[in-house]
Scaffold this active site. Structure first.
Site, short mmCIF file in Angstrom:
data_model
loop_
_atom_site.label_atom_id
_atom_site.label_comp_id
_atom_site.label_asym_id
_atom_site.label_seq_id
_atom_site.Cartn_x
_atom_site.Cartn_y
_atom_site.Cartn_z
N ALA A 37 0.84 -1.20 0.00
CA ALA A 37 0.00 0.00 0.00
C ALA A 37 0.87 1.24 0.00
CB ALA A 37 -0.93 0.02 1.21
N ASP A 38 0.38 2.27 -0.65
CA ASP A 38 1.01 3.58 -0.59
C ASP A 38 0.25 4.53 0.33
OD1 ASP A 38 3.31 4.08 -2.90
OD2 ASP A 38 2.00 2.38 -3.30
N ARG A 39 -1.02 4.18 0.58
CA ARG A 39 -1.82 4.97 1.53
C ARG A 39 -3.06 4.14 1.90
NH1 ARG A 39 -2.65 11.00 2.04
NH2 ARG A 39 -1.08 11.12 0.38
#
Length: 375
Positions: free
Chosen positions: A256-258
């Site tokens: 995940a990046d966010r």
């Protein structure tokens, strides 16, 4: 009990006090080239140009890059007082945050560092204030390694327990992009879970999506697996649904990046496709990320800025640099780097260094704030 990870892995971040070298991941697997980071502009460019990538690695590299640049300026007399160092640090953090918009780790890290910089004593010598920041940045690196280890253990144990309940002693995992040592400080997030399963002799096989257009799966994930003899099968992105239909996949594990307050997750483009297909085929999908990726300030994925990059990334061969797509006045190119996976499609759980939060039976499926609040 899961064994503690102790195996040697690839290094994309080579740091010693006063020196930072970053592996140019655009050139892998054909070339292994490390770039020196000497200035704040160097680290901004390395992030912007994707020489360093992966949300945790971006944050760690940013912190260390600013630390090295500040220490150099204090040593050569460009920053003459503690107050000048403090001002430089604050403006540098703001500048580096403009490099890429989607991965929240960068913003969480640098905002936290700015808050700590505000508390430094500006009346002290320039070198002393610079050194104080170096220690803060080094802690970011050390913490990320510990986060990797926690994610590995919790994720592997959870997935293996679910498989054993169905009578399976080994598991096969599908993943996308690169979420391993090249994307973090040491072992990885989603690929870290795969690593732990492999180290414990419980991995049947990992299936890696090629991950167009930058081919992080083909170039980087496969590269990591080959280096450690992890059983790996590379597939085209479009083959994932057929894979789930025709072969036993125990889980899809992505990074995940966010991760928003409600669990909506921004990750590499194509993750949403996997999530939809996994739901249809009854395969559990997990998101693996450190708590530094959790974003309690963003309510849902509807509020996440999705980075769009140059059309040439789709139209041009990465190696030869030749255009391989016909051109014309009515042709347009859409190149989003990330997509949003709604929380209801994260059917397995969210894996962090603190454990695995399974989804609730109904919306809201996840409570990110409660993960952060865990001891």
């Amino acid at each position: 009990m899961m064994s503690k990870p102790h195996h040697a892995t690839l290094e994309s971040i080579k740091y010693t006090p006063g020196s930072l070298r970053l592996l140019d991941q655009r050139k892998l697997p054909l070339e292994t080239v490390f770039d020196d980071v000497l200035t704040v502009e160097d680290i901004w460019s390395a992030i912007k140009e994707m020489r360093v990538r992966g949300a945790p690695a971006i944050a760690v590299s940013a912190a260390l890059g600013i630390a090295v640049a500040t220490q150099r300026k204090a040593a050569n007399g460009e920053l003459k007082s503690g107050r000048e160092v403090q001002t430089f640090l604050l403006t540098s953090c703001d500048f580096v945050m403009t490099s890429r918009p989607t991965a929240v780790n960068l913003f969480n890290c640098l905002r936290d560092l700015k808050a700590q910089v505000d508390k430094l004593d500006p009346t002290k010598a320039a070198a002393e204030v610079a050194q104080a920041f170096v220690e803060l940045a080094e802690a970011v690196y050390t913490n990320d390694v510990a986060f990797n280890e926690g994610i590995m253990r919790h994720g592997a144990a959870h997935i293996l327990a679910a498989a054993k309940a169905e009578g399976r002693d080994k598991v096969s995992i599908l993943t996308i992009c690169n979420t391993g040592a090249l994307a973090t400080s040491r072992y990885g997030t989603a690929l870290g879970v795969v690593r732990q399963l492999f180290y414990d002799g419980k991995l049947e096989r990992v299936y890696a999506c090629e991950t167009r257009p930058w081919n992080q799966g083909a170039r980087l994930t496969v590269y990591e697996c080959v280096q450690e003899d992890i059983p790996c099968t590379l597939i085209c992105d479009g083959a994932a649904s057929s894979l789930m239909l025709n072969r036993k996949i125990d889980a899809v594990v992505v990074g995940a990046d966010r991760i928003c307050q409600n669990g909506d997750t921004a990750n590499k483009i194509g993750t949403y496709n996997l999530a939809v297909s996994a739901k249809f085929h009854g395969v559990k999908l997990y998101v693996a990320a450190p708590t530094t990726t959790l974003d309690v300030k963003t309510a849902s994925g509807n509020h996440v800025e999705i980075e769009e990059r140059e059309p040439t990334e789709i139209t041009t061969n990465l190696v030869t640099k030749q255009r391989v797509v016909a051109d014309g006045p009515h042709l347009s190119i859409w190149n989003p780097v990330f997509d949003i996976t709604p929380s209801e499609l994260i059917t397995g759980g969210i894996i962090t260094e603190k454990g695995v939060q399974a989804p609730a039976a109904s919306a809201p499926y996840y409570d990110i704030a409660s993960i952060i609040a865990q001891a």
